[in-house]
Enzyme design. Structure first.
Site, PDB file in Angstrom:
ATOM      1  N   PRO A 247       0.784  -1.239   0.000  1.00 37.42           N
ATOM      2  CA  PRO A 247       0.000   0.000   0.000  1.00 37.42           C
ATOM      3  C   PRO A 247       0.818   1.294   0.000  1.00 37.42           C
ATOM      4  CG  PRO A 247       0.044  -0.903   2.196  1.00 37.42           C
ATOM      5  CD  PRO A 247       0.782  -1.887   1.328  1.00 37.42           C
ATOM      6  N   CYS A 248       1.570   1.528  -1.078  1.00 39.90           N
ATOM      7  CA  CYS A 248       2.344   2.768  -1.145  1.00 39.90           C
ATOM      8  C   CYS A 248       1.425   3.993  -1.221  1.00 39.90           C
ATOM      9  CB  CYS A 248       3.325   2.740  -2.311  1.00 39.90           C
ATOM     10  SG  CYS A 248       2.613   2.344  -3.897  1.00 39.90           S
ATOM     11  N   HIS A 249       0.141   3.782  -1.535  1.00 37.15           N
ATOM     12  CA  HIS A 249      -0.806   4.900  -1.555  1.00 37.15           C
ATOM     13  C   HIS A 249      -1.062   5.461  -0.157  1.00 37.15           C
ATOM     14  CE1 HIS A 249      -3.117   1.101  -1.182  1.00 37.15           C
ATOM     15  NE2 HIS A 249      -3.826   1.783  -0.299  1.00 37.15           N
TER      16      HIS A 249
END
Length: 283
Positions: A247-249
């Site tokens: 989940p780099c978001h």
């Protein structure tokens, strides 16, 4: 052919962009609905079916004030508690199911000549993705913004000498359950990734940020044991080979601004708001 889900997401994305660009003017529902060529009734219904909340409620999750509060309340114990405390709700549970295995040098040497990779395309709430797997796990997931052929070529650049088959396998199907939030069907998601030890450490640390949670590059650097390596951490986040699953978001600026994203700032806003709404509903 564009699916209905993709058409709906495109309208959602247009609406989110319009809300963000005109936030100070506080546009009314009717104005945004007209912008996306829908009646207010149909726009409100479509948005609520997608997000679980109204457009007005969704906007609160994208505000700087909300983001700052999330960083303040969850940042101190987000990693250390490892899901035992902090954010509640089933939305955080899927991160517990994701396990990372690094590829060995033998697996990716000579352009991945030793690898057999299956790939397929699927619709998600945030647009179409290409998802690819080895016999050990998911090795690639990317949003398809420039056509399927271009997406496939991008995958093949990573492993130019691998053997490819367009085939939906159980590894891919299981990973895609993450978008439907169907926990009864979801088994452990295995990721089989090419990366340096540092990159894999950053990606594994990211998995400890639960759905609906947010963190910063500085916090990630601290938790990977390299407090002065924010830039290197940012580079590792940017090279994430599996969109959404890692989940780099959820990494934003320390100011509370959501910032940029490899797959577009609008999509990042959409994912963050969608996860926050899900977490709120399940808490």
């Amino acid at each position: 052919m564009t699916s209905q889900q993709e058409l709906d997401y495109n309208r959602i994305a247009q609406a989110i962009s319009y809300f963000r660009e005109n936030f100070k003017a506080q546009p009314k529902l009717e104005e945004v609905a007209e912008h996306v060529n829908l009646s207010p009734f149909h726009f409100q219904r479509m948005f609520k079916e997608w997000a679980g909340v109204t457009p007005k409620q969704f906007l609160q999750y994208l505000s700087i004030g909300y983001a700052k509060e999330m960083l303040k309340t969850s940042g101190s114990n987000l990693f250390d508690t490892a899901f035992e405390t902090g954010l509640s709700g089933t939305g955080r549970l899927y991160d517990l199911f994701i396990k990372v295995e690094g590829m060995t040098p033998g697996e990716y040497k000579n352009g991945g000549a030793a690898l057999s990779i299956n790939y397929s395309f699927a619709d998600t709430p945030f647009g179409k993705v290409i998802v690819a797997s080895t016999h050990k796990g998911i090795c690639h997931m990317a949003f398809v913004d420039d056509g399927e052929n271009e997406a496939l070529q991008q995958l093949k650049q990573n492993y130019p000498n691998a053997a490819y088959s367009q085939l939906v396998d159980r590894i891919q199907q299981n990973a895609l359950f993450i978008f439907t939030q169907d926990w009864r069907q979801l088994d452990e998601i295995k990721l089989h990734l090419k990366g340096t030890d540092f990159q894999i450490k950053v990606w594994e640390t990211l998995l400890k940020v639960p759905a609906g949670g947010l963190t910063t590059y500085a916090a990630l650097a601290q938790k990977t044991g390299s407090p002065n390596a924010s830039r290197a951490v940012g580079s590792a986040v940017g090279s994430n080979p599996v969109a959404f699953l890692i989940p780099c978001h959820r990494v934003i600026k320390s100011t509370g601004e959501i910032g940029q994203y490899h797959w577009g700032a609008t999509r990042k806003n959409a994912i963050i708001g969608w996860e926050a709404a899900l977490n709120e509903k399940d808490s």
